[in-house]
Enzyme design. Structure first.
Site, PDB file in Angstrom:
ATOM      1  N   HIS A 133       0.841  -1.349  -0.023  1.00 28.34           N
ATOM      2  CA  HIS A 133       0.049  -0.105   0.100  1.00 28.34           C
ATOM      3  C   HIS A 133       0.813   1.372  -0.081  1.00 28.34           C
ATOM      4  O   HIS A 133       1.850   1.394   0.895  1.00 28.34           O
ATOM      5  CB  HIS A 133      -0.923  -0.058   1.306  1.00 28.34           C
ATOM      6  CG  HIS A 133      -2.008   1.080   1.292  1.00 28.34           C
ATOM      7  ND1 HIS A 133      -3.189   0.870   0.678  1.00 28.34           N
ATOM      8  CD2 HIS A 133      -1.805   2.365   1.760  1.00 28.34           C
ATOM      9  CE1 HIS A 133      -3.948   1.944   0.724  1.00 28.34           C
ATOM     10  NE2 HIS A 133      -3.365   3.111   1.401  1.00 28.34           N
ATOM     11  N   SER A 134       0.610   2.097  -0.904  1.00 26.11           N
ATOM     12  CA  SER A 134       1.567   3.226  -1.138  1.00 26.11           C
ATOM     13  C   SER A 134       0.643   4.371  -0.368  1.00 26.11           C
ATOM     14  O   SER A 134      -0.774   4.511  -0.404  1.00 26.11           O
ATOM     15  CB  SER A 134       1.637   3.840  -2.523  1.00 26.11           C
ATOM     16  OG  SER A 134       2.310   2.979  -3.188  1.00 26.11           O
ATOM     17  N   CYS A 148      -1.152   7.575   1.265  1.00 24.27           N
ATOM     18  CA  CYS A 148      -2.104   8.461   0.811  1.00 24.27           C
ATOM     19  C   CYS A 148      -2.682   9.385   1.765  1.00 24.27           C
ATOM     20  O   CYS A 148      -3.495   8.675   2.556  1.00 24.27           O
ATOM     21  CB  CYS A 148      -3.115   7.693  -0.024  1.00 24.27           C
ATOM     22  SG  CYS A 148      -4.545   8.899  -0.667  1.00 24.27           S
ATOM     23  N   CYS A 153     -10.679   8.944  -3.869  1.00 21.30           N
ATOM     24  CA  CYS A 153      -9.774   7.767  -4.392  1.00 21.30           C
ATOM     25  C   CYS A 153     -10.190   6.616  -3.441  1.00 21.30           C
ATOM     26  O   CYS A 153     -11.312   6.820  -2.486  1.00 21.30           O
ATOM     27  CB  CYS A 153      -8.485   8.034  -3.850  1.00 21.30           C
ATOM     28  SG  CYS A 153      -7.899   7.970  -2.046  1.00 21.30           S
ATOM     29  N   CYS A 162      -8.006   4.766  -1.435  1.00 21.56           N
ATOM     30  CA  CYS A 162      -6.752   4.306  -0.927  1.00 21.56           C
ATOM     31  C   CYS A 162      -7.186   3.968   0.636  1.00 21.56           C
ATOM     32  O   CYS A 162      -6.920   2.703   0.949  1.00 21.56           O
ATOM     33  CB  CYS A 162      -5.736   5.297  -0.841  1.00 21.56           C
ATOM     34  SG  CYS A 162      -5.209   5.681  -2.607  1.00 21.56           S
ATOM     35  N   GLN A 204      -9.091   0.563   0.910  1.00 18.07           N
ATOM     36  CA  GLN A 204      -8.338  -0.446   0.692  1.00 18.07           C
ATOM     37  C   GLN A 204      -7.263  -0.511   1.512  1.00 18.07           C
ATOM     38  O   GLN A 204      -7.302  -1.948   1.947  1.00 18.07           O
ATOM     39  CB  GLN A 204      -7.309  -0.137  -0.661  1.00 18.07           C
ATOM     40  CG  GLN A 204      -8.254  -0.333  -2.087  1.00 18.07           C
ATOM     41  CD  GLN A 204      -7.326  -0.247  -3.130  1.00 18.07           C
ATOM     42  OE1 GLN A 204      -6.240   0.564  -2.948  1.00 18.07           O
ATOM     43  NE2 GLN A 204      -7.634  -1.074  -4.256  1.00 18.07           N
ATOM     44  N   GLY A 233       1.045  10.151  -3.538  1.00 11.22           N
ATOM     45  CA  GLY A 233       0.597  10.544  -5.043  1.00 11.22           C
ATOM     46  C   GLY A 233       1.192   9.718  -6.239  1.00 11.22           C
ATOM     47  O   GLY A 233       1.536  10.369  -7.249  1.00 11.22           O
ATOM     48  N   ARG A 234       1.243   8.205  -5.876  1.00 14.72           N
ATOM     49  CA  ARG A 234       1.828   7.197  -6.938  1.00 14.72           C
ATOM     50  C   ARG A 234       3.321   7.892  -7.173  1.00 14.72           C
ATOM     51  O   ARG A 234       3.764   7.837  -8.311  1.00 14.72           O
ATOM     52  CB  ARG A 234       0.988   7.311  -8.196  1.00 14.72           C
ATOM     53  CG  ARG A 234      -0.414   6.638  -8.014  1.00 14.72           C
ATOM     54  CD  ARG A 234      -0.843   6.230  -9.175  1.00 14.72           C
ATOM     55  NE  ARG A 234      -1.048   7.172 -10.168  1.00 14.72           N
ATOM     56  CZ  ARG A 234      -2.181   7.864 -10.406  1.00 14.72           C
ATOM     57  NH1 ARG A 234      -3.358   7.828  -9.326  1.00 14.72           N
ATOM     58  NH2 ARG A 234      -2.129   9.070 -11.363  1.00 14.72           N
ATOM     59  N   ASP A 263       2.745   7.308 -13.135  1.00 13.15           N
ATOM     60  CA  ASP A 263       3.136   6.266 -11.836  1.00 13.15           C
ATOM     61  C   ASP A 263       4.477   6.348 -11.604  1.00 13.15           C
ATOM     62  O   ASP A 263       5.336   5.767 -12.579  1.00 13.15           O
ATOM     63  CB  ASP A 263       2.364   5.114 -12.003  1.00 13.15           C
ATOM     64  CG  ASP A 263       2.283   4.411 -10.614  1.00 13.15           C
ATOM     65  OD1 ASP A 263       3.205   4.651  -9.888  1.00 13.15           O
ATOM     66  OD2 ASP A 263       1.642   3.296 -10.435  1.00 13.15           O
ATOM     67  N   ARG A 277       6.040   5.182  -9.000  1.00 10.03           N
ATOM     68  CA  ARG A 277       6.347   4.455  -8.015  1.00 10.03           C
ATOM     69  C   ARG A 277       7.469   3.402  -8.444  1.00 10.03           C
ATOM     70  O   ARG A 277       7.517   2.874  -9.382  1.00 10.03           O
ATOM     71  CB  ARG A 277       5.376   3.870  -7.379  1.00 10.03           C
ATOM     72  CG  ARG A 277       4.364   4.557  -6.611  1.00 10.03           C
ATOM     73  CD  ARG A 277       3.222   3.918  -6.032  1.00 10.03           C
ATOM     74  NE  ARG A 277       2.124   3.676  -7.314  1.00 10.03           N
ATOM     75  CZ  ARG A 277       0.852   3.137  -7.210  1.00 10.03           C
ATOM     76  NH1 ARG A 277       0.489   3.019  -6.051  1.00 10.03           N
ATOM     77  NH2 ARG A 277       0.119   2.843  -8.197  1.00 10.03           N
TER      78      ARG A 277
END
Length: 204
Positions: A52-53, A55, A66, A68, A71, A94-95, A127, A129
């Site tokens: 998980h990035s 957010c 979103c 996020c 999730q 933010g990706r 993206d 990342r």
């Protein structure tokens, strides 16, 4: 690319259960990431995992723009139900474009740009990342084979390229609402994310 990580660990009691929390510092970038682990994550069978990035707007502030936050909470609930699993929390806001650029992209979305075009208007990738550090964290935890909770095939491809075995993709389709439907559809139609429920692309 090899990653050199500094690590610290403690117990973290949460609303979802008592996790072991591991902090990892990437000594090259200086970024600090976290892993929440429940149960024995190093032994077979493949462990349920969410990558998980960060957010801030969705995870902390409850943004409806979103999916996020839902999730993250859905992943923790699924792991708690299973009694075993990992959430990697990666500092890639933010990706990967950072908080200020994410806010700038949100402002462009208010003017009609979708999430992909907003980044491009800022001269940024859709993206940015990188999941090499996530693979290094999983290796440190002894989790070389996982069941990955994701709708994004790129995450699977990146982890596999870094030596992590993906035994199964577990869909994580939560958090759709009247405000983020277009955002989720853009991720599907233009960024290759996998969803069961979509709107058809508009000709407008």
């Amino acid at each position: 690319m090899a990653f050199s990580l500094e690590r610290a660990s403690c117990r973290l009691n949460t609303a979802y259960g008592d996790f072991q929390m591991h902090g990892f510092k990437d000594l090259a970038s200086g970024l600090e990431h976290a892993a929440l682990c429940l149960g024995d994550v190093a032994s077979p069978p493949p462990v349920l995992t969410r990558m998980h990035s960060e957010c801030l707007t969705g995870d902390a502030f409850g943004s409806c723009h979103c999916d996020c936050g839902p999730q993250l909470r859905g992943a923790l609930q699924a792991i708690a139900k299973e009694g075993r699993g990992i959430v990697l929390y990666l500092r890639q806001e933010g990706r990967g474009i950072g908080l200020l650029n994410k806010i700038r992209a949100y402002a462009l979305q208010e003017q009609g740009a979708d999430t992909l075009d907003a980044n491009r208007l800022l001269g940024l990738p859709a993206d940015a990342r990188d999941y090499g550090v996530a693979a290094a964290m999983l290796a440190e935890l002894g989790a070389n084979s996982i069941r990955l909770m994701t709708n994004n095939p790129t995450k699977m491809e990146s982890l596999q390229a870094h030596g992590i075995q993906i035994a199964e993709r577990v869909p994580l389709q939560v958090g759709r609402n009247r405000r983020n439907g277009a955002y989720l559809d853009t991720k599907a139609h233009r960024m290759g994310h996998l969803f069961d429920v979509l709107r058809e692309p508009s000709d407008e």
